[in-house]
Design a protein around this motif. Structure first.
Motif, PDB file in Angstrom:
ATOM      1  N   ILE A   1      -3.819   2.132  -0.920  1.00 59.87           N
ATOM      2  CA  ILE A   1      -2.453   2.655  -0.857  1.00 59.87           C
ATOM      3  C   ILE A   1      -1.908   2.474   0.558  1.00 59.87           C
ATOM      4  O   ILE A   1      -2.493   2.951   1.535  1.00 59.87           O
ATOM      5  CB  ILE A   1      -2.425   4.141  -1.257  1.00 59.87           C
ATOM      6  CG1 ILE A   1      -3.022   4.304  -2.668  1.00 59.87           C
ATOM      7  CG2 ILE A   1      -1.000   4.684  -1.216  1.00 59.87           C
ATOM      8  CD1 ILE A   1      -3.261   5.749  -3.067  1.00 59.87           C
ATOM      9  N   ILE A   2      -0.796   1.756   0.646  1.00 59.32           N
ATOM     10  CA  ILE A   2      -0.203   1.417   1.942  1.00 59.32           C
ATOM     11  C   ILE A   2       1.240   1.928   1.996  1.00 59.32           C
ATOM     12  O   ILE A   2       2.118   1.391   1.312  1.00 59.32           O
ATOM     13  CB  ILE A   2      -0.210  -0.105   2.172  1.00 59.32           C
ATOM     14  CG1 ILE A   2      -1.643  -0.654   2.081  1.00 59.32           C
ATOM     15  CG2 ILE A   2       0.421  -0.460   3.516  1.00 59.32           C
ATOM     16  CD1 ILE A   2      -1.721  -2.174   2.152  1.00 59.32           C
TER      17      ILE A   2
ATOM     18  N   ARG B   1       1.120  -3.838  -6.516  1.00 60.42           N
ATOM     19  CA  ARG B   1       2.114  -2.967  -7.154  1.00 60.42           C
ATOM     20  C   ARG B   1       3.007  -2.391  -6.058  1.00 60.42           C
ATOM     21  O   ARG B   1       2.512  -1.834  -5.073  1.00 60.42           O
ATOM     22  CB  ARG B   1       1.428  -1.845  -7.930  1.00 60.42           C
ATOM     23  CG  ARG B   1       0.467  -2.346  -9.005  1.00 60.42           C
ATOM     24  CD  ARG B   1      -0.284  -1.184  -9.640  1.00 60.42           C
ATOM     25  NE  ARG B   1       0.627  -0.283 -10.318  1.00 60.42           N
ATOM     26  CZ  ARG B   1       0.321   0.981 -10.645  1.00 60.42           C
ATOM     27  NH1 ARG B   1      -0.852   1.492 -10.293  1.00 60.42           N
ATOM     28  NH2 ARG B   1       1.200   1.740 -11.277  1.00 60.42           N
ATOM     29  N   VAL B   2       4.303  -2.554  -6.222  1.00 62.72           N
ATOM     30  CA  VAL B   2       5.249  -2.145  -5.185  1.00 62.72           C
ATOM     31  C   VAL B   2       6.196  -1.082  -5.730  1.00 62.72           C
ATOM     32  O   VAL B   2       6.748  -1.217  -6.831  1.00 62.72           O
ATOM     33  CB  VAL B   2       6.078  -3.354  -4.690  1.00 62.72           C
ATOM     34  CG1 VAL B   2       7.118  -2.900  -3.675  1.00 62.72           C
ATOM     35  CG2 VAL B   2       5.162  -4.408  -4.082  1.00 62.72           C
ATOM     36  N   PHE B   3       6.371  -0.020  -4.956  1.00 60.71           N
ATOM     37  CA  PHE B   3       7.288   1.058  -5.320  1.00 60.71           C
ATOM     38  C   PHE B   3       8.201   1.331  -4.128  1.00 60.71           C
ATOM     39  O   PHE B   3       7.775   1.241  -2.972  1.00 60.71           O
ATOM     40  CB  PHE B   3       6.516   2.328  -5.684  1.00 60.71           C
ATOM     41  CG  PHE B   3       5.572   2.149  -6.840  1.00 60.71           C
ATOM     42  CD1 PHE B   3       6.003   2.315  -8.141  1.00 60.71           C
ATOM     43  CD2 PHE B   3       4.247   1.796  -6.606  1.00 60.71           C
ATOM     44  CE1 PHE B   3       5.135   2.134  -9.217  1.00 60.71           C
ATOM     45  CE2 PHE B   3       3.369   1.610  -7.668  1.00 60.71           C
ATOM     46  CZ  PHE B   3       3.812   1.777  -8.971  1.00 60.71           C
ATOM     47  N   SER B   4       9.446   1.652  -4.402  1.00 61.71           N
ATOM     48  CA  SER B   4      10.420   1.906  -3.331  1.00 61.71           C
ATOM     49  C   SER B   4      11.030   3.290  -3.507  1.00 61.71           C
ATOM     50  O   SER B   4      11.532   3.631  -4.588  1.00 61.71           O
ATOM     51  CB  SER B   4      11.525   0.845  -3.354  1.00 61.71           C
ATOM     52  OG  SER B   4      11.002  -0.435  -3.062  1.00 61.71           O
ATOM     53  N   LEU B   5      10.993   4.072  -2.446  1.00 62.92           N
ATOM     54  CA  LEU B   5      11.639   5.376  -2.446  1.00 62.92           C
ATOM     55  C   LEU B   5      13.080   5.212  -1.992  1.00 62.92           C
ATOM     56  O   LEU B   5      13.387   4.352  -1.161  1.00 62.92           O
ATOM     57  CB  LEU B   5      10.891   6.334  -1.515  1.00 62.92           C
ATOM     58  CG  LEU B   5       9.388   6.513  -1.811  1.00 62.92           C
ATOM     59  CD1 LEU B   5       8.779   7.533  -0.851  1.00 62.92           C
ATOM     60  CD2 LEU B   5       9.149   6.924  -3.251  1.00 62.92           C
TER      61      LEU B   5
ATOM     62  N   GLY C   1       2.030   7.233  -3.945  1.00 65.04           N
ATOM     63  CA  GLY C   1       1.079   6.173  -4.260  1.00 65.04           C
ATOM     64  C   GLY C   1      -0.135   6.685  -5.006  1.00 65.04           C
ATOM     65  O   GLY C   1      -0.627   6.034  -5.935  1.00 65.04           O
ATOM     66  N   VAL C   2      -0.619   7.859  -4.609  1.00 66.75           N
ATOM     67  CA  VAL C   2      -1.783   8.455  -5.279  1.00 66.75           C
ATOM     68  C   VAL C   2      -1.483   8.709  -6.754  1.00 66.75           C
ATOM     69  O   VAL C   2      -2.324   8.479  -7.627  1.00 66.75           O
ATOM     70  CB  VAL C   2      -2.186   9.774  -4.578  1.00 66.75           C
ATOM     71  CG1 VAL C   2      -3.200  10.551  -5.417  1.00 66.75           C
ATOM     72  CG2 VAL C   2      -2.769   9.487  -3.201  1.00 66.75           C
ATOM     73  N   LYS C   3      -0.273   9.169  -7.046  1.00 66.51           N
ATOM     74  CA  LYS C   3       0.111   9.451  -8.432  1.00 66.51           C
ATOM     75  C   LYS C   3       0.142   8.182  -9.287  1.00 66.51           C
ATOM     76  O   LYS C   3      -0.054   8.233 -10.499  1.00 66.51           O
ATOM     77  CB  LYS C   3       1.483  10.139  -8.466  1.00 66.51           C
ATOM     78  CG  LYS C   3       1.458  11.558  -7.907  1.00 66.51           C
ATOM     79  CD  LYS C   3       2.851  12.162  -7.891  1.00 66.51           C
ATOM     80  CE  LYS C   3       2.822  13.558  -7.293  1.00 66.51           C
ATOM     81  NZ  LYS C   3       4.180  14.166  -7.201  1.00 66.51           N
ATOM     82  N   GLN C   4       0.374   7.033  -8.661  1.00 69.27           N
ATOM     83  CA  GLN C   4       0.421   5.770  -9.388  1.00 69.27           C
ATOM     84  C   GLN C   4      -0.964   5.118  -9.488  1.00 69.27           C
ATOM     85  O   GLN C   4      -1.170   4.223 -10.299  1.00 69.27           O
ATOM     86  CB  GLN C   4       1.362   4.776  -8.684  1.00 69.27           C
ATOM     87  CG  GLN C   4       2.706   5.326  -8.269  1.00 69.27           C
ATOM     88  CD  GLN C   4       3.496   5.928  -9.408  1.00 69.27           C
ATOM     89  OE1 GLN C   4       3.485   5.411 -10.524  1.00 69.27           O
ATOM     90  NE2 GLN C   4       4.189   7.034  -9.135  1.00 69.27           N
ATOM     91  N   ALA C   5      -1.898   5.586  -8.671  1.00 70.40           N
ATOM     92  CA  ALA C   5      -3.189   4.909  -8.530  1.00 70.40           C
ATOM     93  C   ALA C   5      -4.117   5.131  -9.720  1.00 70.40           C
ATOM     94  O   ALA C   5      -4.152   6.212 -10.304  1.00 70.40           O
ATOM     95  CB  ALA C   5      -3.878   5.377  -7.251  1.00 70.40           C
ATOM     96  N   ASN C   6      -4.884   4.101 -10.041  1.00 67.44           N
ATOM     97  CA  ASN C   6      -5.840   4.150 -11.143  1.00 67.44           C
ATOM     98  C   ASN C   6      -7.290   4.189 -10.670  1.00 67.44           C
ATOM     99  O   ASN C   6      -8.208   4.330 -11.473  1.00 67.44           O
ATOM    100  CB  ASN C   6      -5.659   2.922 -12.041  1.00 67.44           C
ATOM    101  CG  ASN C   6      -4.282   2.868 -12.669  1.00 67.44           C
ATOM    102  OD1 ASN C   6      -3.865   3.777 -13.372  1.00 67.44           O
ATOM    103  ND2 ASN C   6      -3.549   1.785 -12.403  1.00 67.44           N
TER     104      ASN C   6
ATOM    105  N   ILE D   1      -1.408  -0.847  -3.739  1.00 70.19           N
ATOM    106  CA  ILE D   1      -0.146  -0.149  -3.986  1.00 70.19           C
ATOM    107  C   ILE D   1       0.601   0.012  -2.668  1.00 70.19           C
ATOM    108  O   ILE D   1       0.092   0.635  -1.724  1.00 70.19           O
ATOM    109  CB  ILE D   1      -0.407   1.234  -4.605  1.00 70.19           C
ATOM    110  CG1 ILE D   1      -1.093   1.086  -5.968  1.00 70.19           C
ATOM    111  CG2 ILE D   1       0.889   2.030  -4.737  1.00 70.19           C
ATOM    112  CD1 ILE D   1      -1.564   2.404  -6.558  1.00 70.19           C
ATOM    113  N   VAL D   2       1.791  -0.551  -2.601  1.00 69.30           N
ATOM    114  CA  VAL D   2       2.622  -0.409  -1.399  1.00 69.30           C
ATOM    115  C   VAL D   2       3.820   0.465  -1.748  1.00 69.30           C
ATOM    116  O   VAL D   2       4.544   0.181  -2.706  1.00 69.30           O
ATOM    117  CB  VAL D   2       3.100  -1.770  -0.869  1.00 69.30           C
ATOM    118  CG1 VAL D   2       3.911  -1.571   0.417  1.00 69.30           C
ATOM    119  CG2 VAL D   2       1.922  -2.693  -0.605  1.00 69.30           C
TER     120      VAL D   2
END
Length: 231
Positions: free
Chosen positions: A9-10, A61-65, A78-83, A36-37
């Motif tokens: 997680i980055i 996997r990229v997520f933007s706030l 990121g932790v919530k998205q992590a598997n 996960i970024v």
């Protein structure tokens, strides 16, 4: 070594100068993994660079706030998205040195530690005077009896159960100090490891002193919060 799925997680905020090299190098890490970024509301070209990198790697996997929420919030997102069974926190400015993350991850995979923390090499340029580090070290020792060498290091690997047994992550620059205290108080084993990571360093200029001033305030607030919770 037992094969376990690793989630790296980055959190990234305005990291256009480093993010591409960091991602390319992270993809070479020899694990069954996802990277996960979480773009924490960057205002530079970080988001655009990530959009170009995403099609290149199926593990990315990229997520933007929508707006900048701080490192702690970005990491928790990121932790919530992590598997993964193993969760790894790495900074976006590590560049090619992120390849040394194996030294951080392997002890957790080998069951030698519940959480590992990277000890960085000596700074290449003069930074602060160590006031924030000393405050963090003393605060962690008073709260837990643990003598840490890297109280402010954000480079960490841990078993998922470590995070499920604490009450989230603290906000601001107190996140690392708060995490260390919470993990130790729940009886988990921490191992600190010297790792030749390299990253952006703050100097003895106005911007550097402002950064360290904010860091001092956040660390102090976190320590006060932890001490009150233990009363």
């Amino acid at each position: 070594m037992e094969s376990k799925f690793v989630s790296i997680i980055i959190p990234a905020f305005n990291e256009e100068d480093y993010i591409e090299k960091t991602i390319h190098s992270a993809m070479k890490l020899p694990y069954l993994k996802e990277v996960i970024v979480v773009d924490d509301g960057s205002r530079d070209h970080t988001k655009k660079i990530l959009s170009l990198l995403k099609p290149l790697y199926k593990e990315l996997r990229v997520f933007s706030l929508n707006h900048n929420q701080g490192k702690g919030q970005a990491l928790m997102y990121g932790v919530k998205q992590a598997n993964g069974e193993i969760l790894v926190f790495l900074d976006a400015d590590l560049g090619e040195s992120i390849s040394y993350a194996t030294k951080l991850i392997d002890p957790v995979l080998q069951q030698n530690a519940d959480m590992t923390i990277a000890i960085f090499p000596m700074s290449k340029k003069k930074g602060g005077f160590g006031i924030v580090k000393k405050l963090a070290q003393q605060g962690i020792y008073l709260a837990t009896g643990f003598k840490t060498k890297a109280p402010l290091s954000g480079q960490r690997a841990m078993k998922r159960e470590v995070l499920t047994n604490i009450h989230g992550l603290d906000k601001g620059f107190g996140i690392e100090v708060g995490l260390t205290i919470d993990v130790l108080k729940r009886g988990f084993h921490i191992q600190e490891i010297k790792i030749p990571f390299s990253h952006r360093e703050t100097g003895r200029d106005l911007q550097g002193f402002i950064h360290r001033g904010r860091e001092f305030i956040d660390v102090f607030k976190t320590l006060i919060k932890k001490w009150r919770m233990s009363e």
